[in-house]
Enzyme design. Structure first.
Site, PDB file in Angstrom:
ATOM      1  N   HIS A 105       0.812  -1.215   0.000  1.00  0.00           N
ATOM      2  CA  HIS A 105       0.000   0.000   0.000  1.00  0.00           C
ATOM      3  C   HIS A 105       0.845   1.265   0.000  1.00  0.00           C
ATOM      4  O   HIS A 105       0.458   2.273  -0.572  1.00  0.00           O
ATOM      5  CB  HIS A 105      -0.940   0.007   1.212  1.00  0.00           C
ATOM      6  N   HIS A 106       2.000   1.222   0.704  1.00  0.00           N
ATOM      7  CA  HIS A 106       2.840   2.428   0.809  1.00  0.00           C
ATOM      8  C   HIS A 106       4.266   2.181   0.335  1.00  0.00           C
ATOM      9  O   HIS A 106       5.078   3.101   0.331  1.00  0.00           O
ATOM     10  CB  HIS A 106       2.886   2.918   2.258  1.00  0.00           C
ATOM     11  N   GLN A 144       0.944  -8.488   5.029  1.00  0.00           N
ATOM     12  CA  GLN A 144       1.444  -9.544   5.904  1.00  0.00           C
ATOM     13  C   GLN A 144       0.521 -10.765   5.928  1.00  0.00           C
ATOM     14  O   GLN A 144       0.980 -11.904   5.991  1.00  0.00           O
ATOM     15  CB  GLN A 144       1.629  -8.976   7.316  1.00  0.00           C
ATOM     16  N   CYS A 174       4.900   1.901   7.493  1.00  0.00           N
ATOM     17  CA  CYS A 174       3.844   2.864   7.160  1.00  0.00           C
ATOM     18  C   CYS A 174       3.059   3.254   8.403  1.00  0.00           C
ATOM     19  O   CYS A 174       2.384   4.280   8.425  1.00  0.00           O
ATOM     20  CB  CYS A 174       2.921   2.302   6.091  1.00  0.00           C
TER      21      CYS A 174
HETATM   22 ZN   LIG Z   1       1.446   0.270   4.348  1.00  0.00          ZN
END
Ligand SMILES: [Zn+2]
Length: 223
Positions: A105-106, A144, A174
Site C-alpha cells: 500500500h505504501h 502480511q 507505514c
Molecule cells: Zn502500508
C-alpha cells in the site's frame, strides 16, 4: 470438495500460485532512475545537487535486492527432500526467521520475523530451504496476511505434511513512521493447517516452542 484441496487451505477451485505475476514488462534502468528523480522532486529536493546525483542509481540497485523475490519461485526450494529421516515424525520448528518486506500500500518496509513449523509425513526438507521460502515471499510487495498464507500454503502443497503452522510478526514502516506513529506496535498473523488447526495440543506445542503459548492462553489469539 476434494479433501486434498481442503487440506492445503485453499478455497474450492483456487489454485496455489507461488510464482510472481507474469506478463509484467519491466521498464529500463534509465526509466526507473527517472522515476526516482521525479520522487525526489516530489519530496521537494533537487535531484541534481551533489548529494543526490547518484541516488537514483543507488535506489534502482537497492530495489533489485529488496524485490529479488520476483525472480524466484519459492516452491522450487522445496523440491529436494530427504526420506531417510529415521522415521522422524515429530514437529520441526524454525523460529525467528528474520525478513524485510515492503507493504504494497505504501511501499514502506516491514521488518519482522517468521516462525514456521511442520509435522513431516515421511520426508523432511533442509531447514535453510524454509528460510529461503520466507525470504522469497518477503522480497515482493506484500501484505502480511497474504505472505503468511503463501508461506503456509506452499509448504503444505510441496511437502504434504500432517500439518503446517506459520506465525509472522511484523513492524510496519507505514504505521511506525507516519500516519498514527505507533512505534511499538507489531502485527501478528498466523495460519494453521492440518493437525495444527485440528489439534489444540499440537498447536499449543508449536506456540510454546516459539514463546507465544501464553499469548494464546490469555486472549483470543490463536483460539
Ligand atoms: Zn502500508
Amino acid at each position: 470438495m476434494d479433501a486434498s484441496l481442503k487440506m492445503n487451505g485453499l478455497a474450492d477451485g483456487q489454485v496455489l500460485e507461488t510464482r510472481p505475476a507474469r506478463h509484467v514488462i519491466r521498464p529500463s534502468r534509465a526509466e526507473a532512475e527517472m522515476a526516482v528523480r521525479t520522487l525526489i522532486r516530489w519530496a521537494g529536493d533537487n535531484p541534481d545537487r551533489e548529494g543526490l546525483i547518484d541516488t537514483p542509481a543507488r535506489v534502482s540497485r537497492a530495489y533489485e535486492q529488496w524485490f529479488a523475490g520476483y525472480d524466484e519461485d519459492p516452491a522450487e526450494f522445496l523440491q529436494r527432500t530427504f526420506e531417510e529421516a529415521a522415521g522422524y515424525d515429530e514437529m520441526v520448528v524454525l523460529r525467528n526467521i528474520r525478513f524485510v518486506s515492503h507493504c504494497e500500500h505504501h511501499m514502506a518496509p516491514i521488518n519482522g520475523r517468521a516462525h514456521v513449523g511442520y509435522l513431516p509425513r515421511n520426508r523432511v526438507v533442509g531447514i535453510s530451504k524454509i528460510a529461503r521460502v520466507v525470504d522469497a515471499f518477503s522480497k515482493r510487495l506484500q501484505i502480511q496476511e497474504k505472505m503468511t498464507a503463501e508461506i503456509a500454503n506452499t509448504l503444505e502443497a510441496e511437502l504434504q505434511p500432517h500439518g503446517v503452522a506459520v506465525v509472522v510478526e511484523g513492524a510496519h514502516g507505514c504505521m511506525t513512521s507516519r500516519g498514527v506513529h505507533q512505534s511499538q506496535v507489531t502485527m501478528v498473523t498466523s495460519r494453521m493447517l492440518g493437525l495444527f488447526r485440528d489439534e489444540p495440543r499440537t498447536r499449543h506445542q508449536f506456540l510454546s516452542a516459539i514463546g507465544l503459548a501464553q499469548a494464546s492462553e490469555c486472549g483470543n489469539l490463536f483460539p
